[in-house]
Scaffold this motif. Sequence first.
Motif, PDB file in Angstrom:
ATOM      1  N   GLU A  27      31.435  43.287  53.445  1.00 17.41           N
ATOM      2  CA  GLU A  27      30.400  42.708  52.592  1.00 17.41           C
ATOM      3  C   GLU A  27      31.014  41.848  51.487  1.00 17.41           C
ATOM      4  OE1 GLU A  27      26.540  44.045  49.923  1.00 17.41           O
ATOM      5  OE2 GLU A  27      27.921  45.556  50.668  1.00 17.41           O
ATOM      6  N   LEU A  30      32.675  38.730  53.701  1.00 15.49           N
ATOM      7  CA  LEU A  30      31.823  37.947  54.602  1.00 15.49           C
ATOM      8  C   LEU A  30      30.400  37.762  54.097  1.00 15.49           C
ATOM      9  CD1 LEU A  30      32.927  39.575  57.968  1.00 15.49           C
ATOM     10  CD2 LEU A  30      33.780  37.461  56.959  1.00 15.49           C
ATOM     11  N   GLU A  33      25.015  39.606  54.833  1.00 14.09           N
ATOM     12  CA  GLU A  33      24.397  39.473  56.164  1.00 14.09           C
ATOM     13  C   GLU A  33      25.346  39.854  57.289  1.00 14.09           C
ATOM     14  OE1 GLU A  33      26.273  35.716  54.938  1.00 14.09           O
ATOM     15  OE2 GLU A  33      24.683  36.893  54.033  1.00 14.09           O
ATOM     16  N   LEU A  34      26.671  39.794  57.056  1.00  7.03           N
ATOM     17  CA  LEU A  34      27.640  40.165  58.088  1.00  7.03           C
ATOM     18  C   LEU A  34      28.356  41.485  57.777  1.00  7.03           C
ATOM     19  CD1 LEU A  34      29.205  36.709  58.977  1.00  7.03           C
ATOM     20  CD2 LEU A  34      27.517  38.022  60.253  1.00  7.03           C
ATOM     21  N   LEU A  37      29.145  44.012  60.581  1.00  3.21           N
ATOM     22  CA  LEU A  37      30.324  43.820  61.436  1.00  3.21           C
ATOM     23  C   LEU A  37      31.468  44.715  60.973  1.00  3.21           C
ATOM     24  CD1 LEU A  37      30.545  39.997  62.185  1.00  3.21           C
ATOM     25  CD2 LEU A  37      29.979  41.860  63.728  1.00  3.21           C
ATOM     26  N   GLY A 100      27.591  45.667  66.480  1.00  2.35           N
ATOM     27  CA  GLY A 100      28.226  44.342  66.431  1.00  2.35           C
ATOM     28  C   GLY A 100      27.416  43.286  67.144  1.00  2.35           C
ATOM     29  N   THR A 103      24.217  42.502  65.234  1.00  6.43           N
ATOM     30  CA  THR A 103      24.495  41.721  64.028  1.00  6.43           C
ATOM     31  C   THR A 103      24.733  40.256  64.378  1.00  6.43           C
ATOM     32  OG1 THR A 103      25.475  43.644  62.972  1.00  6.43           O
ATOM     33  CG2 THR A 103      26.032  41.497  62.039  1.00  6.43           C
ATOM     34  N   LEU A 104      25.499  40.018  65.440  1.00 10.57           N
ATOM     35  CA  LEU A 104      25.780  38.631  65.825  1.00 10.57           C
ATOM     36  C   LEU A 104      24.536  37.929  66.364  1.00 10.57           C
ATOM     37  CD1 LEU A 104      29.296  39.037  67.422  1.00 10.57           C
ATOM     38  CD2 LEU A 104      28.702  38.074  65.196  1.00 10.57           C
ATOM     39  N   ALA A 107      22.448  37.088  63.296  1.00  9.56           N
ATOM     40  CA  ALA A 107      23.065  36.198  62.310  1.00  9.56           C
ATOM     41  C   ALA A 107      23.031  34.769  62.711  1.00  9.56           C
ATOM     42  CB  ALA A 107      24.523  36.571  62.094  1.00  9.56           C
TER      43      ALA A 107
END
Length: 107
Positions: A27, A30, A33-34, A37, A100, A103-104, A107
Amino acid sequence: MIIWRGWGILVVLIAGLFAVPSGLTAESFLGPELAPLGVALGLAAAGIAVFFVGQRLNAPRPGFHPGTGQPVMYRNAHTLFFVPMQFWGFILLGVSVLVGVMTLIGA
């Protein structure tokens, strides 16, 4: 309610000790929002650690029966929700992949 036997509660503790710091680190580098990950990476590392700790704790140990003196294999039962501890390593790895990918995609 969490149900565990023996040292099975270590699954939760190891997962938290790996996922929380890696999520906070991700956090800060990145952005929020990421950050998941980092949590996914922490869960993957926790899954590997839990697998090896579970293998070590649940390994059968040779011994002798106290009444008869016959050789026996003592089996440990360190479980979380009735699942042996070493199998939680695979579950944590699966959850990390799921986190993961989601999230991708988001995003």
